[in-house]
Design a protein around this motif. Structure first.
Motif, PDB file in Angstrom:
ATOM      1  N   CYS A  62       0.851  -1.190   0.000  1.00  0.00           N
ATOM      2  CA  CYS A  62       0.000   0.000   0.000  1.00  0.00           C
ATOM      3  C   CYS A  62       0.890   1.244   0.000  1.00  0.00           C
ATOM      4  N   ILE A  63       0.526   2.217  -0.835  1.00  0.00           N
ATOM      5  CA  ILE A  63       1.338   3.438  -0.921  1.00  0.00           C
ATOM      6  C   ILE A  63       0.690   4.624  -0.192  1.00  0.00           C
ATOM      7  N   GLY A  64      -0.436   4.344   0.467  1.00  0.00           N
ATOM      8  CA  GLY A  64      -1.073   5.405   1.254  1.00  0.00           C
ATOM      9  C   GLY A  64      -1.710   6.504   0.418  1.00  0.00           C
ATOM     10  N   CYS A  65      -2.214   6.163  -0.754  1.00  0.00           N
ATOM     11  CA  CYS A  65      -2.801   7.190  -1.631  1.00  0.00           C
ATOM     12  C   CYS A  65      -4.216   7.603  -1.190  1.00  0.00           C
ATOM     13  N   HIS A  66      -4.868   6.764  -0.407  1.00  0.00           N
ATOM     14  CA  HIS A  66      -6.196   7.045   0.177  1.00  0.00           C
ATOM     15  C   HIS A  66      -7.340   7.031  -0.837  1.00  0.00           C
ATOM     16  N   ILE A  67      -7.090   6.564  -2.036  1.00  0.00           N
ATOM     17  CA  ILE A  67      -8.176   6.466  -3.027  1.00  0.00           C
ATOM     18  C   ILE A  67      -9.259   5.498  -2.523  1.00  0.00           C
ATOM     19  N   CYS A  68      -8.815   4.449  -1.847  1.00  0.00           N
ATOM     20  CA  CYS A  68      -9.773   3.474  -1.310  1.00  0.00           C
ATOM     21  C   CYS A  68     -10.712   4.158  -0.312  1.00  0.00           C
ATOM     22  N   CYS A 101      -8.118   0.240  -6.076  1.00  0.00           N
ATOM     23  CA  CYS A 101      -6.745   0.358  -5.557  1.00  0.00           C
ATOM     24  C   CYS A 101      -5.722   0.252  -6.701  1.00  0.00           C
ATOM     25  N   PRO A 102      -4.899   1.269  -6.887  1.00  0.00           N
ATOM     26  CA  PRO A 102      -3.934   1.240  -7.996  1.00  0.00           C
ATOM     27  C   PRO A 102      -2.850   0.187  -7.818  1.00  0.00           C
TER      28      PRO A 102
END
Ligand code: SF4
Ligand code: SF4
Length: 109
Positions: A62-68, A101-102
């Motif tokens: 997980c890259i922590g992009c917060h899209i989820c 999730c990317p």
């Protein structure tokens, strides 16, 4: 009824005894929902079994992009940590987070 002789003592009237059917649960599982709360409350339960599988979890990567979190209608993803963490008791198992999730690190349990 022959196997349940003790029923004669509890229900001496034969007709009343006939409506009885003795059974037992070997196992069962279910889920308690409280839709009146926001976010909803979802609590799985079971008897003599492991809890029912289901839902999603976030793996390493997980890259922590917060899209989820943005697409989650329950906002039940703890974004204060990386990997982010799904709060299972509020999750609807809708899979929106997993689909978007990317990094594809949200997987079905
Ligand atoms: S969308 Fe995927 S990569 Fe982004 S924060 Fe959520 S789990 Fe992590
Ligand atoms: S499965 Fe649905 S409700 Fe559960 S964390 Fe993902 S988007 Fe939110």
């Amino acid at each position: 009824m022959k196997k349940n002789d003790y029923m004669k003592k509890i229900y001496p009237n034969v007709q009343a005894r006939d409506i009885l059917e003795v059974f037992c649960f070997e196992q069962f599982s279910g889920e308690y929902f409280d839709l009146s709360q926001t976010p909803i409350v979802r609590i799985p339960f079971s008897y003599q079994q492991s809890l029912p599988k289901g839902g999603y979890q976030v793996l390493e990567g997980c890259i922590g992009c917060h899209i989820c979190y943005e697409v989650c209608s329950q906002k039940c993803i703890d974004i204060t940590q990386i990997p982010v963490k799904i709060i299972q008791k509020h999750c609807l198992h809708c899979a929106k987070c997993a689909e978007i999730c990317p990094k594809q690190v949200i997987v079905k349990i």
